[in-house]
Motif scaffolding. Structure first.
Motif, short mmCIF file in Angstrom:
data_model
loop_
_atom_site.label_atom_id
_atom_site.label_comp_id
_atom_site.label_asym_id
_atom_site.label_seq_id
_atom_site.Cartn_x
_atom_site.Cartn_y
_atom_site.Cartn_z
N LYS B 52 0.80 -1.24 -0.01
CA LYS B 52 0.18 0.02 -0.04
C LYS B 52 0.83 1.37 -0.05
CE LYS B 52 -4.01 1.97 0.71
NZ LYS B 52 -5.14 1.94 -0.45
N GLU B 55 2.06 2.53 -3.24
CA GLU B 55 1.11 3.28 -4.26
C GLU B 55 1.40 4.94 -3.86
OE1 GLU B 55 -2.52 1.46 -3.92
OE2 GLU B 55 -1.79 -0.57 -4.35
N ILE B 317 2.13 -2.63 -11.88
CA ILE B 317 1.24 -2.06 -12.80
C ILE B 317 1.55 -0.70 -12.83
CG2 ILE B 317 -1.20 -2.08 -13.34
CD1 ILE B 317 -1.73 -4.49 -11.84
N TYR B 325 1.07 2.13 -9.80
CA TYR B 325 -0.40 1.86 -9.54
C TYR B 325 -0.78 0.80 -8.40
CZ TYR B 325 -5.37 1.83 -10.19
OH TYR B 325 -6.99 1.69 -10.11
N ARG B 326 -0.10 -0.30 -8.76
CA ARG B 326 -0.10 -1.38 -7.88
C ARG B 326 1.15 -1.99 -7.78
NH1 ARG B 326 -0.91 -5.12 -4.37
NH2 ARG B 326 -1.77 -7.16 -4.54
N ALA C 48 -5.58 -6.66 -7.93
CA ALA C 48 -5.54 -5.13 -8.35
C ALA C 48 -6.86 -4.51 -8.32
CB ALA C 48 -4.92 -5.09 -9.61
N ASP C 49 -6.96 -3.17 -8.08
CA ASP C 49 -8.16 -2.44 -7.83
C ASP C 49 -7.93 -1.49 -9.08
OD1 ASP C 49 -10.42 -1.28 -7.33
OD2 ASP C 49 -9.75 -0.04 -5.57
N PHE C 50 -9.12 -1.42 -9.87
CA PHE C 50 -9.20 -0.58 -11.04
C PHE C 50 -10.62 0.18 -11.01
CE2 PHE C 50 -5.96 -3.22 -12.55
CZ PHE C 50 -5.10 -2.12 -13.10
N GLU C 51 -10.83 1.35 -11.51
CA GLU C 51 -11.90 2.16 -11.45
C GLU C 51 -13.34 1.54 -11.49
OE1 GLU C 51 -11.91 5.86 -13.47
OE2 GLU C 51 -9.94 6.21 -12.52
N GLU C 55 -9.20 -6.75 -10.60
CA GLU C 55 -8.48 -7.74 -11.48
C GLU C 55 -7.93 -8.95 -10.45
OE1 GLU C 55 -5.48 -6.24 -14.11
OE2 GLU C 55 -7.07 -5.64 -15.58
N LYS C 129 -8.56 1.22 -3.63
CA LYS C 129 -8.18 2.45 -3.84
C LYS C 129 -9.23 3.34 -2.82
CE LYS C 129 -4.59 2.07 -6.69
NZ LYS C 129 -3.40 2.62 -6.45
#
Lengths: 345, 368, 152
Positions: B52, B55, B317, B325-326, C48-51, C55, C129
């Protein structure tokens, strides 16, 4: 009959004329008690000094083997370290959990400590330096020196801690598997010496120590002694990487220091026992008898420390295996051979 | 009154504060006397949320955090991370920097294995190897200190190269270490390899069959001790590992003794690599041309290196900004410890200690 | 390898940025296919977190060759459920638990879907997020029998 410390003290006092003066106004029994207490006091003081410096010796020997220098700050070469340690342990706050069995918890260190001190009474430290010459000395010695186990089991139960209980159970399983072989090995010595008295056994070794006549018995006895001491490679009762601190897990301060002291005194006593039974006791040329005893004892202690610094720990079931499958049959064989040879000769 | 002869299973808590769990691993054991019937590892006591944190940090800012993953071999983590970012950016690293990277990571591997050997020796009750191993590790740390000023948390690697070149006298000191180390290594082997008690404690203990090793995704020395010839350095040579002559030790004992043999052999092989790199290192730049502000194109990359504990992977990512981003860290110890219940089936307490020690876990890396 | 996979499974598509997208309900079939082709090493399962979606990324490699495959499964945020692959690899167990712990992704058929890195009493999924960074948590520790022993 061997001259005991009491006899020699009376002899010295009579020569100086002090004994005659004392017996003028005191009954004989009172003088006897006074002298015995004085001797016990001196022996206990010397023993506690020795055991304090055994801790120093252990740290120095270990650090030497491990390429360190060990304690150096308190006094020259850290010589005052045992005293500092002692003060620290004695003035420490006595912390214990709520859930303990109070009386057993309190008694356990004493039960462990007292028998070790009592054993000192029968060990011949020199030609005339033995507190009492019991006719069944070796039986007394073997019986009393296995009593500290009771203290360990009491301690482990009283703490109400699973790790401690495991340590106590290990100790109980351990003692029955090596103690028998140890006693059987000692029978070989008794057969050769023809006496149960410890000064008698030492007397019989004049010229030839029993380690040469009883090499197998010596080995069995030495392994048993290592297990009895609870030292690496047999330190299951503590085994800090498995059982945290084993039977002393919840102990601290003065109570812990009693266990600690008892263990070191045991180490000294173990050196003494091995010297007496197998290394010819105080026998030796040129040097005074007590010095021979001290030298041999410290060689034994040094070897035990050396083993501790070098070997890993075996597993508890492996010791039980060794005890029942190897030591016991070998000890019986040892008796058979000794008895057979004696019968033929 | 209940029958006291009935065997009762005692639940016992090993850790998170226990001398043999190497940090804060916690094992929930079910004991039947000395025999362990069930092992349930509980982890997360050192979780710091590094993923975390990543990020909200820029790419270069994250390098110091990688030091704090596997703190026994930080160089390897450094390399794993910068290599992933370089793959994302498509940067070529200069020759000299590659050689320096190989040298430092292999030294780091030796240091990590030395820490493992010493700590494992203590688990088995052998005190002496601890001090001997730390004596040699000390010299490695001195060499690192000479190079980058730090002894544990190096942050030596940079995206596109390394931070500092070899100082004067560094090569001599390293050569000196390489000359004396084989002798010292044989000292440890004298104490342990053929010691009867050591063999009795380790041979046949903590068995992890090959099939289970595959099933659990076990990597590193533990996989190689189970007969898997798997090492990222050989199977997919990164950096310049294809230029060196070294071999991957494989044992088929599947037990903790095999893991010991593997690690000792790996130290020898790492030494060989360092020697070759030291002999062949070319002159030149130590940093590639890297933009001031590192902003990779949107995309993702999974990059792996062979850490001292096994395969260390970084999944990054990018969304085109200057922060990941990740970021996911595939820590080797995480997968290796998951296989612990298989290794400890019906073991004794002492065996569990020996097995946990043989895994060479580092909680900083496992819990992240 | 990816061509072979695309030929075998018409529902597996390659997105414009080169990702292998797999439908959630097909993941077991795809993984079984890969495992039979020698991809026996599950490296990691990551969330993974997208809008618009979550994923789950599967990194699958092989113990004997340098090939690697990265599979991506996109699932909706409202109903983040997909089948577990623990039946293929026991090693997936902890990776899936971590994805659950950090993203709240639920794996159908998982033997023990519980938090792994965070305490059981944790509220929320920190790697999303949308997770507020200043959120306060009450942490409870338990002993081996499940009795609460302390609160932080």
């Amino acid at each position: 009959m061997t001259t005991t410390m009491y006899d020699s003290l009376v002899g010295i006092l009579s020569q100086l004329g002090v004994y005659q003066i004392l017996s003028g106004f005191l009954p004989e029994i009172v003088i006897r008690i006074m002298l015995v207490l004085a001797i016990a006091g001196v022996v206990a003081t010397v023993a506690s000094l020795i055991l304090a410096y055994l801790t120093w010796l252990e740290r120095k020997v270990l650090s030497d083997i491990q390429q360190r220098i060990g304690p150096m700050r308190t006094g020259p070469h850290g010589l005052l370290q045992p005293i500092a340690d002692g003060i620290k342990l004695l003035v420490k706050e006595d912390v214990h959990p709520k859930t303990i069995d109070k009386w057993v918890f309190l008694l356990a260190p004493i039960v462990m400590f007292v028998p070790v001190v009592v054993v000192l009474a029968v060990i011949p430290f020199g030609k005339t330096l033995v507190m009492t010459d019991l006719s069944v000395g070796i039986v007394f010695l073997l019986a009393v020196s296995s009593l500290p186990t009771l203290g360990i089991i009491m301690a482990s139960w009283a703490q109400n801690n699973k790790y401690a209980v495991l340590a106590g159970l290990r100790r109980a399983a351990e003692i029955i598997s090596y103690e028998i072989s140890m006693v059987l090995a000692a029978i070989g010595v008794v057969l050769l010496a023809g006496t149960l008295s410890l000064p008698g056994i030492v007397e019989a070794q004049t010229g030839l120590p029993y380690i040469i006549l009883q090499p197998l018995g010596f080995l069995i006895f030495f392994i048993g002694l290592l297990a009895d001491l609870g030292r690496i490679p047999f330190d299951f009762q503590e085994s800090e990487s498995e059982l945290v601190a084993g039977y002393t897990t919840e102990y601290s301060g003065m109570k812990f220091s009693f266990f600690f002291l008892a263990e070191y005194l045991e180490l000294f006593v173990a050196g003494g026992i091995l010297t007496t039974l197998y290394l010819g006791g105080w026998n030796g040329p040129f040097l005074p008898s007590w010095l021979w005893f001290a030298i041999k004892t410290f060689i034994v202690i040094w070897v035990i420390l050396w083993i501790r610094a070098t070997l890993p720990r075996v597993r508890i079931d492996q010791l039980l295996d060794i005890g029942w499958k190897w030591l016991l049959p070998l000890a019986l064989l040892n008796i058979a051979i000794t008895g057979g040879v004696l019968a033929v000769m | 009154m209940s029958d006291i002869r009935k065997v009762v299973e005692i639940p016992i808590n090993m850790g998170p504060a226990h001398p043999a769990t190497h940090g804060v691993l916690r094992l929930r054991l079910k004991l039947e006397g000395e025999i362990v019937r069930e092992v349930d590892p509980v982890i997360g006591y050192l979780h710091r949320g590094i993923e975390k944190l990543a990020e909200s940090l820029t790419y270069p800012q994250f390098i110091p955090y990688t030091d704090r993953l596997d703190y026994a071999g930080s160089m390897l983590n450094n390399l794993g991370y910068v290599k992933a970012v370089e793959e994302l950016l498509g940067i070529e690293v200069p020759e000299r920097a590659e050689y320096l990277r190989v040298m430092t990571t292999e030294l780091s591997r030796i240091a990590s294995h030395l820490v493992w050997l010493s700590a494992w020796g203590l688990d088995l009750g052998a005190m002496a190897p601890f001090f001997y191993c730390f004596r040699e590790r000390e010299e490695i740390l001195n060499i690192f200190e000479m190079l980058c000023g730090a002894r544990i948390t190096f942050s030596y690697m940079r995206i596109g190269g390394v931070s500092k070149d070899m100082p004067e006298g560094f090569a001599d000191r390293l050569q000196n270490f390489l000359d004396i180390f084989p002798e010292k290594l044989s000292e440890y082997e004298t104490i342990l390899t053929e010691n009867e008690i050591f063999l009795a404690r380790t041979v046949g203990v903590g068995i992890l069959p090959k099939e289970d090793a595959i099933d659990y995704g076990v990597t590193g020395p533990i996989a190689r001790a189970s007969g898997l010839e798997y090492d990222t350095r050989k199977i997919e040579p990164y950096s310049i590992y294809d230029r060196f002559d070294f071999r991957i030790p494989v044992e088929h004992g599947c037990d903790v003794y095999s893991r010991y043999l593997i690690r000792v052999e790996e130290m020898k092989q790492s030494m060989k690599i360092v020697q070759q790199a030291l002999d062949k290192i070319p002159e030149g730049e130590i940093m590639a041309k890297v933009p001031k502000k590192i902003k990779p194109e949107p995309g993702r990359v999974y990059s792996r290196v062979e850490g001292s504990k096994g395969e260390l992977g970084f999944l990054i990512i990018s969304d085109g900004s200057d922060k990941p981003y990740r970021l996911r860290i595939r820590s080797p110890a995480y997968s290796n410890v998951a296989a612990l219940p298989v290794m400890c089936e019906n073991a004794k307490i002492a065996d569990v200690v020996a097995t946990v020690g043989s895994l060479d876990i580092c909680l900083g890396e496992m819990d992240r | 390898m990816s061509e072979e996979l695309l030929n075998e499974f018409p529902h597996v598509v390659k997105s414009e940025d080169g990702l292998l997208l797999v439908e959630a309900d097909q993941i077991i079939e795809v993984c079984t296919f890969l495992k039979n082709k020698g991809f026996d090493f599950l490296e990691a399962i990551s969330g993974a977190d997208f809008e618009e979606y979550l994923e789950v990324i599967y990194n699958i490699a092989s113990y004997s060759k340098p090939d690697r495959v990265m599979l991506t499964v996109r699932i909706s945020k409202d109903n983040p459920i997909l089948p577990t692959v623990t039946s293929l690899w026991h090693g997936a167990n902890w990776h899936e638990r971590e994805a659950y712990d950090m993203f709240g992704i639920k794996f159908k058929g998982h033997p023990k879907l519980a938090r792994i890195l965070l305490p059981d009493s944790w509220d929320g999924y920190p790697l999303l997020k949308s997770y507020p960074l200043d959120k306060e948590q009450k942490v409870e520790l338990e002993d081996e029998t499940g009795v609460e022993i302390c609160q932080i």
